[in-house]
Structures are given as C-alpha cells and as structure tokens.
Design a protein around this motif. Sequence first.
Motif: not given
Length: 236
Positions: A85-99
Amino acid sequence: MKTGYLLISGGAESYRIEDTIERIGKSLGHDVNCYVTVTAVFVEVDGQNSKFIKSTLGGTNLQMIDDINTLSRRLAEKKINPKDFTEEIEKIYQDKHTTDFPFYLKAFGAGLVSMAPMLLFTMPLYYFIYCFIVGTIGYGVSYYLAKLSNLPYVDLFISGFVIALLSIILSKLNLVGQYHNIIIGAIMPLVPGVAITNAIRELVMRHALSSAVKLLDALLVASSIGFGIATALILF
C-alpha cells in the motif's frame, strides 16, 4: 498524509478524505483522527503525534480518487499488505498523477460530450458534427493553455472565446442557423459540474468552509467561460 494530499489534489470531498485516512489508520492498528480543510490535512496518530501537510486547490481527478479508494479498501480487507500500500501511494505521490488517458482519447470524449445537448434541442445531424469539432478544439485549447500557463482561469476564458468565435464563423458561412446551440454544446466539457456537485455535498455534510470555497472556485470557472463567450459575441 500523502493519501490525504492526493485526495485533496484530486478534488475529493473533505468528509471522504477524513473517513479514508481514519480507515487506513484503523487497518494499520492505530487510532487516527483526521481533520481536513480546503487545502490542508491534519492527522493525529494514537493521540500523540500530530502531523500537517499543505496542498493547493486543484481541479478534479476522479480516476485518482477511485484508485486511492480502491487501494484503501484492499488494505482494509487485508488483500494487500501495508508495504505494498505504501509503495503504491508513494508511486502516485512522486508522479503527482495516477492512471491517465492520452490526449486524443480525452479530446474525443470531450467531442462526444459536446454533442449531447443537441439531443435535447433535437437538432439536425450536421449540428452534432459541428458541436463535436468545436467542442474538441475548445477542450484542446484549454488543455494545452493550462499546461503552458499557471495563471488560473485564463485558459477557460480563452477557450470560451475560441468556442464562441468558431460558432460565429460557422454562422457567417451559413453552415448553421443557430450558433448559440453550438456554443451551448461545445462548452459542456469545460463546465465544472462535478465541482459544483461536490460543493453541494460538502454543504449537506456540514463542511461549510470547504463548500463555500469550492463553490466560489466553480463559479469563477463558469464566469471565466462566460466572459470569454461574451467577449467574442461583443467583438464579432
């Protein structure tokens, strides 16, 4: 904290953010209290550690909200572990966007939305085609101007101006008789319908401050589009 930041950036309602963060804390075995304002998240963990993160009032990203809600539900149901869960949130947070979707698909969707009002007006088929074209161009202008400039509402003003100008040109060329219908259809992708709906929902849930700010922002968006259209009608 990062989950709350992303939800605010996606335009989620305050009560939804508070509920999501508190559920995440409960799933991780902690007593979490959360308070959300329009641009900030306050979190207290186990009655001791208080944290704060500031965001900015952004637009609406329903895909981001849906992705984060799905992740939080999977965490609560023990379908993913806290590390994933932390890794997925961190990924979205770093990219500042999702799908996200490619521009051509967004523009095509905007064109389809522009055609919908013609069903209400029972207009001939060629009105649907012109609405699709003008709506797509108007959305494209707004999309790229928003990326080029940080000035708020300017992209919407110019988009409204371009939509009205193109509609007037179609009328001058005798391609359409009622250019006002083209304008009404083409501005549909730009109208802040979700933002207004969320503001009303915030008010119903007694988040008066968040509701007032979001409603004011939505009104400014609508006004910018309206002033752009009015300027073109006055000039041409």
